[in-house]
Design a protein around this motif. Structure first.
Motif, PDB file in Angstrom:
ATOM      1  N   LEU A 195     -82.484 -11.630 -15.311  1.00  0.00           N
ATOM      2  CA  LEU A 195     -81.389 -12.085 -16.286  1.00  0.00           C
ATOM      3  C   LEU A 195     -81.820 -11.300 -17.484  1.00  0.00           C
ATOM      4  O   LEU A 195     -81.044 -10.692 -18.285  1.00  0.00           O
ATOM      5  CB  LEU A 195     -81.093 -13.450 -16.411  1.00  0.00           C
ATOM      6  CG  LEU A 195     -80.091 -13.675 -17.485  1.00  0.00           C
ATOM      7  CD1 LEU A 195     -78.697 -13.252 -17.155  1.00  0.00           C
ATOM      8  CD2 LEU A 195     -79.976 -15.234 -17.659  1.00  0.00           C
ATOM      9  N   ALA A 196     -83.259 -11.272 -17.697  1.00  0.00           N
ATOM     10  CA  ALA A 196     -83.614 -10.842 -19.179  1.00  0.00           C
ATOM     11  C   ALA A 196     -83.380  -9.216 -19.131  1.00  0.00           C
ATOM     12  O   ALA A 196     -82.968  -8.736 -20.133  1.00  0.00           O
ATOM     13  CB  ALA A 196     -84.961 -11.139 -19.225  1.00  0.00           C
ATOM     14  N   LEU A 202     -77.388  -4.503 -20.825  1.00  0.00           N
ATOM     15  CA  LEU A 202     -76.128  -4.502 -21.191  1.00  0.00           C
ATOM     16  C   LEU A 202     -76.003  -4.303 -22.801  1.00  0.00           C
ATOM     17  O   LEU A 202     -75.222  -3.259 -23.213  1.00  0.00           O
ATOM     18  CB  LEU A 202     -75.419  -6.062 -21.125  1.00  0.00           C
ATOM     19  CG  LEU A 202     -74.676  -6.357 -19.855  1.00  0.00           C
ATOM     20  CD1 LEU A 202     -74.247  -7.684 -19.813  1.00  0.00           C
ATOM     21  CD2 LEU A 202     -73.547  -5.549 -19.731  1.00  0.00           C
ATOM     22  N   ALA A 203     -77.012  -4.590 -23.387  1.00  0.00           N
ATOM     23  CA  ALA A 203     -77.137  -4.391 -24.885  1.00  0.00           C
ATOM     24  C   ALA A 203     -77.332  -2.723 -24.927  1.00  0.00           C
ATOM     25  O   ALA A 203     -76.707  -2.237 -26.026  1.00  0.00           O
ATOM     26  CB  ALA A 203     -78.412  -5.069 -25.491  1.00  0.00           C
ATOM     27  N   GLU A 204     -78.139  -2.196 -24.386  1.00  0.00           N
ATOM     28  CA  GLU A 204     -78.267  -0.654 -24.412  1.00  0.00           C
ATOM     29  C   GLU A 204     -77.151   0.028 -24.132  1.00  0.00           C
ATOM     30  O   GLU A 204     -76.607   1.062 -24.792  1.00  0.00           O
ATOM     31  CB  GLU A 204     -79.478  -0.328 -23.437  1.00  0.00           C
ATOM     32  CG  GLU A 204     -80.914  -0.804 -23.949  1.00  0.00           C
ATOM     33  CD  GLU A 204     -81.983  -0.475 -22.848  1.00  0.00           C
ATOM     34  OE1 GLU A 204     -83.062  -0.433 -23.559  1.00  0.00           O
ATOM     35  OE2 GLU A 204     -81.829  -0.243 -21.712  1.00  0.00           O
ATOM     36  N   THR A 205     -76.416  -0.442 -23.050  1.00  0.00           N
ATOM     37  CA  THR A 205     -75.112   0.263 -22.619  1.00  0.00           C
ATOM     38  C   THR A 205     -74.006   0.279 -23.856  1.00  0.00           C
ATOM     39  O   THR A 205     -73.308   1.128 -23.981  1.00  0.00           O
ATOM     40  CB  THR A 205     -74.646  -0.348 -21.288  1.00  0.00           C
ATOM     41  OG1 THR A 205     -75.319  -0.306 -20.418  1.00  0.00           O
ATOM     42  CG2 THR A 205     -73.297   0.042 -21.000  1.00  0.00           C
ATOM     43  N   ARG A 206     -74.100  -0.964 -24.490  1.00  0.00           N
ATOM     44  CA  ARG A 206     -72.971  -1.148 -25.488  1.00  0.00           C
ATOM     45  C   ARG A 206     -73.365  -0.251 -26.669  1.00  0.00           C
ATOM     46  O   ARG A 206     -72.755   0.123 -27.542  1.00  0.00           O
ATOM     47  CB  ARG A 206     -72.925  -2.738 -25.936  1.00  0.00           C
ATOM     48  CG  ARG A 206     -72.058  -3.260 -24.802  1.00  0.00           C
ATOM     49  CD  ARG A 206     -72.401  -5.044 -24.962  1.00  0.00           C
ATOM     50  NE  ARG A 206     -71.399  -5.677 -23.923  1.00  0.00           N
ATOM     51  CZ  ARG A 206     -71.647  -6.886 -23.473  1.00  0.00           C
ATOM     52  NH1 ARG A 206     -72.776  -7.353 -24.083  1.00  0.00           N
ATOM     53  NH2 ARG A 206     -70.931  -7.494 -22.401  1.00  0.00           N
ATOM     54  N   ALA A 207     -74.754  -0.272 -27.065  1.00  0.00           N
ATOM     55  CA  ALA A 207     -75.323   0.239 -28.243  1.00  0.00           C
ATOM     56  C   ALA A 207     -75.187   1.865 -27.993  1.00  0.00           C
ATOM     57  O   ALA A 207     -74.712   2.604 -29.140  1.00  0.00           O
ATOM     58  CB  ALA A 207     -76.800   0.230 -28.608  1.00  0.00           C
ATOM     59  N   ALA A 215     -69.054  -1.175 -16.292  1.00  0.00           N
ATOM     60  CA  ALA A 215     -68.488  -2.308 -15.448  1.00  0.00           C
ATOM     61  C   ALA A 215     -69.432  -2.572 -14.088  1.00  0.00           C
ATOM     62  O   ALA A 215     -69.584  -3.737 -13.951  1.00  0.00           O
ATOM     63  CB  ALA A 215     -67.308  -1.580 -14.738  1.00  0.00           C
ATOM     64  N   GLU A 216     -70.366  -1.800 -13.603  1.00  0.00           N
ATOM     65  CA  GLU A 216     -71.299  -2.061 -12.552  1.00  0.00           C
ATOM     66  C   GLU A 216     -72.232  -2.869 -13.242  1.00  0.00           C
ATOM     67  O   GLU A 216     -72.847  -3.734 -12.412  1.00  0.00           O
ATOM     68  CB  GLU A 216     -71.889  -0.790 -11.884  1.00  0.00           C
ATOM     69  CG  GLU A 216     -72.746  -1.002 -10.861  1.00  0.00           C
ATOM     70  CD  GLU A 216     -72.100  -1.627  -9.408  1.00  0.00           C
ATOM     71  OE1 GLU A 216     -72.860  -1.744  -8.350  1.00  0.00           O
ATOM     72  OE2 GLU A 216     -70.999  -2.193  -9.462  1.00  0.00           O
ATOM     73  N   ILE A 217     -72.739  -2.389 -14.208  1.00  0.00           N
ATOM     74  CA  ILE A 217     -73.883  -3.232 -15.125  1.00  0.00           C
ATOM     75  C   ILE A 217     -73.492  -4.761 -15.207  1.00  0.00           C
ATOM     76  O   ILE A 217     -74.191  -5.881 -15.148  1.00  0.00           O
ATOM     77  CB  ILE A 217     -74.347  -2.466 -16.150  1.00  0.00           C
ATOM     78  CG1 ILE A 217     -75.128  -1.356 -15.939  1.00  0.00           C
ATOM     79  CG2 ILE A 217     -75.340  -3.272 -17.135  1.00  0.00           C
ATOM     80  CD1 ILE A 217     -75.288  -0.326 -16.894  1.00  0.00           C
ATOM     81  N   LEU A 218     -72.280  -4.937 -15.738  1.00  0.00           N
ATOM     82  CA  LEU A 218     -71.579  -6.202 -16.000  1.00  0.00           C
ATOM     83  C   LEU A 218     -71.690  -6.969 -14.694  1.00  0.00           C
ATOM     84  O   LEU A 218     -71.952  -8.200 -14.651  1.00  0.00           O
ATOM     85  CB  LEU A 218     -70.269  -6.225 -16.397  1.00  0.00           C
ATOM     86  CG  LEU A 218     -69.998  -5.746 -18.122  1.00  0.00           C
ATOM     87  CD1 LEU A 218     -68.702  -5.324 -18.395  1.00  0.00           C
ATOM     88  CD2 LEU A 218     -70.316  -7.089 -18.719  1.00  0.00           C
ATOM     89  N   ARG A 219     -71.204  -6.205 -13.736  1.00  0.00           N
ATOM     90  CA  ARG A 219     -71.252  -6.811 -12.414  1.00  0.00           C
ATOM     91  C   ARG A 219     -72.619  -7.588 -11.751  1.00  0.00           C
ATOM     92  O   ARG A 219     -72.802  -8.869 -11.350  1.00  0.00           O
ATOM     93  CB  ARG A 219     -70.538  -6.151 -11.147  1.00  0.00           C
ATOM     94  CG  ARG A 219     -70.408  -6.884  -9.907  1.00  0.00           C
ATOM     95  CD  ARG A 219     -69.923  -5.623  -8.790  1.00  0.00           C
ATOM     96  NE  ARG A 219     -70.891  -4.684  -8.297  1.00  0.00           N
ATOM     97  CZ  ARG A 219     -71.883  -5.221  -7.394  1.00  0.00           C
ATOM     98  NH1 ARG A 219     -71.787  -6.349  -6.896  1.00  0.00           N
ATOM     99  NH2 ARG A 219     -72.657  -4.112  -7.115  1.00  0.00           N
ATOM    100  N   LEU A 220     -73.605  -6.464 -12.092  1.00  0.00           N
ATOM    101  CA  LEU A 220     -74.935  -7.105 -11.676  1.00  0.00           C
ATOM    102  C   LEU A 220     -75.433  -8.140 -12.526  1.00  0.00           C
ATOM    103  O   LEU A 220     -76.093  -9.059 -12.171  1.00  0.00           O
ATOM    104  CB  LEU A 220     -75.830  -5.743 -11.636  1.00  0.00           C
ATOM    105  CG  LEU A 220     -75.382  -4.841 -10.490  1.00  0.00           C
ATOM    106  CD1 LEU A 220     -76.128  -3.411 -10.849  1.00  0.00           C
ATOM    107  CD2 LEU A 220     -75.787  -5.189  -9.152  1.00  0.00           C
TER     108      LEU A 220
END
Length: 297
Positions: A195-196, A202-207, A215-220
Motif C-alpha cells: 500500500l505504501a 499514485l502521487a507520482e502519476t498525478r504529479a 487507471a491500471e495503477i488505481l486498480r492495483l
C-alpha cells in the motif's frame, strides 16, 4: 519545407500524447508522420536527434492500440517495426525496438512471444553495453513474468531495478512499475508495504500527469486497500479507474477495473460495451471472464 522539423515536433507530441493517456490523439500524430517520413531522406536524422524519428513514433502505436482493445492490429505493427529496423540497419535502435516492441504483445495476450522478444532485446542491450535498455528490459520482464518476483530475493531485485531507474532520472515508467511491484508484495503477504508503494505511485502519476497507466495503477492500488480492509478507499479507486479508462477509451484498463469492481459487489455497467470492443479473436484472461459473466442469464 521544414519537413524534418515537423517530423520531430510530431514525434515529440506523439510520445507526449501516449504518456498523457490521450491514445486516440497519439494515433493521429503517427498518422500525420507516416506520409512525411521517407527512409532515404530522413534516416540520417538519427545522427542529429539520437534516434530514428519514425521508429520512435511508430513504436507507441502498438501499446496504444493494445490498450484501446485493438489487439488484432498488434502483430502487423510489430512486424512493421522489425521491417523498418531491417531497412534502417542501425544497431543502436535494436534494443529499443525489441524491448518496447514486446509491450504490445504482452498487453495483447501473446505472453510467450513478448517474453522471447524481451529476452532478445536484453541480449542486444548487453552485447552493446546499453545499460539503460538492460534496466528497462529487466524491469519489464518482472512486470510480464510474476514468477521472477515470487521469492523475497526476486521482489527485492524488482524493487532495486525501479530504484535504479528513479536514480538515473528515467521516471516515465516508474509509477507503473512500482504499482506492479506492489502487487508482487501483496501476493507475498506484505500488504502494508504494498500500500505504501502504490500510494507513492499514485502521487507520482498525478504529479507528472502520466495518465497512460493511471487507471491500471488505481486498480492495483485498490487491491492493496482491499487487502487491508479499506473497502471504501478500494471502491473509490476502482470507480475513478473506470471513469478514467472510459474517458480514455482504454478498453484493457476499463475491463480490468470493472471486473475488480464487480468482485467488490460494485456495478458492472459498461462491461458488455467494452467487451465487444475487443476482436473476436482476442484471448485475454480478463476478456474470457467478462464474456463468461455476460453469458450468465
Amino acid at each position: 519545407e521544414g519537413i524534418e522539423v515537423r517530423i520531430v515536433a510530431l514525434a515529440a507530441r506523439n510520445g507526449t500524447r501516449f504518456y498523457q493517456g490521450r491514445f486516440a490523439e497519439q494515433l493521429e500524430c503517427i498518422g500525420q508522420i507516416r506520409p512525411l517520413y521517407r527512409l532515404e531522406k530522413h534516416a540520417g536524422m538519427i545522427a542529429r536527434y539520437g534516434m530514428d524519428m519514425f521508429a520512435a513514433a511508430q513504436m507507441f502505436e502498438g501499446p496504444s492500440r493494445a490498450i484501446l482493445g485493438q489487439t488484432d492490429r498488434i502483430p502487423a505493427l510489430v512486424a512493421e517495426t522489425d521491417a523498418h529496423q531491417d531497412a534502417l540497419s542501425i544497431p543502436v535502435m535494436q534494443p529499443y525496438a525489441l524491448v518496447w516492441g514486446s509491450v504490445p504483445l504482452f498487453y495483447a495476450g501473446h505472453l510467450d512471444q513478448a517474453l522471447a522478444r524481451l529476452d532478445r532485446g536484453i541480449a542486444a542491450a548487453v552485447a552493446q553495453g546499453a545499460l539503460f535498455w538492460q534496466f528497462i528490459g529487466k524491469t519489464w520482464a518482472c512486470v510480464m513474468n510474476p514468477d521472477l518476483a515470487k521469492t523475497p530475493e526476486g521482489i527485492a531485485g524488482f524493487g532495486q531495478l525501479i530504484d535504479t531507474l528513479r536514480a538515473i532520472g528515467a521516471n516515465v515508467g516508474v509509477p507503473y512499475f512500482s504499482a506492479v511491484h506492489s502487487a508482487r508484495l501483496l501476493a507475498a503477504g506484505r500488504a502494508d508495504e504494498a500500500l505504501a508503494i502504490s500510494s507513492r505511485a499514485l502521487a507520482e502519476t498525478r504529479a507528472e500527469a502520466l495518465h497512460c497507466w493511471y487507471a491500471e495503477i488505481l486498480r492495483l492500488h485498490a487491491a492493496n486497500c482491499r487487502a487491508l480492509g479499506r473497502q471504501a478507499e478500494a471502491r473509490a479507486a476502482l470507480d475513478t479507474a473506470v471513469e478514467v479508462a472510459t474517458a480514455q477509451g482504454a478498453a484493457l484498463w476499463q475491463i480490468r477495473a470493472l471486473l475488480d469492481r464487480a468482485d467488490l459487489g460494485g456495478a458492472t455497467d459498461g462491461l458488455a460495451e467494452v467487451a465487444v470492443r475487443f476482436p473476436a479473436s482476442a484471448s485475454l484472461p480478463e476478456l474470457s471472464r467478462a464474456r463468461s459473466m455476460l453469458a450468465v442469464p
